[in-house]
Design an enzyme around this catalytic site. Structure first.
Site, short mmCIF file in Angstrom:
data_model
loop_
_atom_site.label_atom_id
_atom_site.label_comp_id
_atom_site.label_asym_id
_atom_site.label_seq_id
_atom_site.Cartn_x
_atom_site.Cartn_y
_atom_site.Cartn_z
N GLY A 95 1.02 -10.32 4.39
CA GLY A 95 2.06 -9.52 5.03
C GLY A 95 1.67 -9.23 6.47
N ASP A 99 0.84 -1.21 0.00
CA ASP A 99 0.00 0.00 0.00
C ASP A 99 0.88 1.26 0.00
OD1 ASP A 99 -2.21 1.64 0.26
OD2 ASP A 99 -2.74 1.00 2.29
#
Ligand code: AR6
Length: 174
Positions: free
Chosen positions: A120, A35
């Site tokens: 993650g 992100d």
């Protein structure tokens, strides 16, 4: 069918495709991991557009332009946080992949690249996540010829090996 699904190792922010997917959070206002990398590469215009979207529920998806990225669009999806598997995490992860592909189809995207959603900092077990991803993508592509190619862009070799195995299992009919 399977040649429409490919696994590569690389940086998703560098891919010249119609749409890349962002493993976002429900705020859609950026974060770490992939992100953060996508927002850095796309520039501040991406965050400005994301502010107009007023967040997104886990398992759903929203689309923006790609701004300074080589990709035309970014499809943002908040994956589930792994909490042991009893909170609908598997269904929510499948829903992420499906929602992104539906948005890709609706926006005329023929090539779509995914990162490994939720594996993650959201700690979804990689083996299970890779199987869900590959099976959900394959199921969608079977009914949607408008999408020509979907790639899993894996950041590291370990992640890549799990997605490769999941694709091999699907091809072998396991
Ligand atoms: N290209 C491709 N994959 C990448 C890249 C990259 N440039 N950078 C990291 N990855 P994560 P999540 C891989 O933690 O688990 C954020 O803060 C990474 O190695 O980015 O869904 C959001 O704002 C891993 O394999 O996403 C949320 O708060 C995969 O991308 C939260 O993290 C996903 O790791 C989402 O957590």
């Amino acid at each position: 069918m399977q040649e429409r699904i490919q696994i590569i190792q690389g940086d998703i922010t560098r891919q010249n495709v119609d749409a890349i997917v962002n493993a976002a959070n429900c705020s859609l206002l950026g974060g770490g991991g992939v992100d953060g990398a996508i927002h850095r590469a796309a520039g501040p215009e991406l965050l400005a557009e994301c502010r107009t979207l007023h967040g997104c529920e886990t398992g759903k998806a929203k689309i923006t332009k790609g701004y300074r990225l080589p990709a035309k669009y970014v499809i943002h999806t908040p994956g589930p946080i792994w909490q042991g598997g009893r909170y609908g995490e598997r269904e929510l992860l499948a829903s992420c992949y499906r929602s992104c592909l539906e948005l890709a189809s609706a926006n005329g995207c023929k090539t779509v690249d995914f990162p490994s959603i939720s594996t993650g900092v959201y700690h979804f077990p990689l083996k299970c996540a890779s199987q869900i991803a590959i099976r959900t993508i394959a199921g969608y592509l079977a009914g949607h010829p408008e999408i020509e190619r979907v790639r899993m862009v894996c950041f590291d070799a370990d992640t890549e090996s799990f997605y490769r195995r999941a694709l091999e299992e699907l091809e072998a009919g396991v």
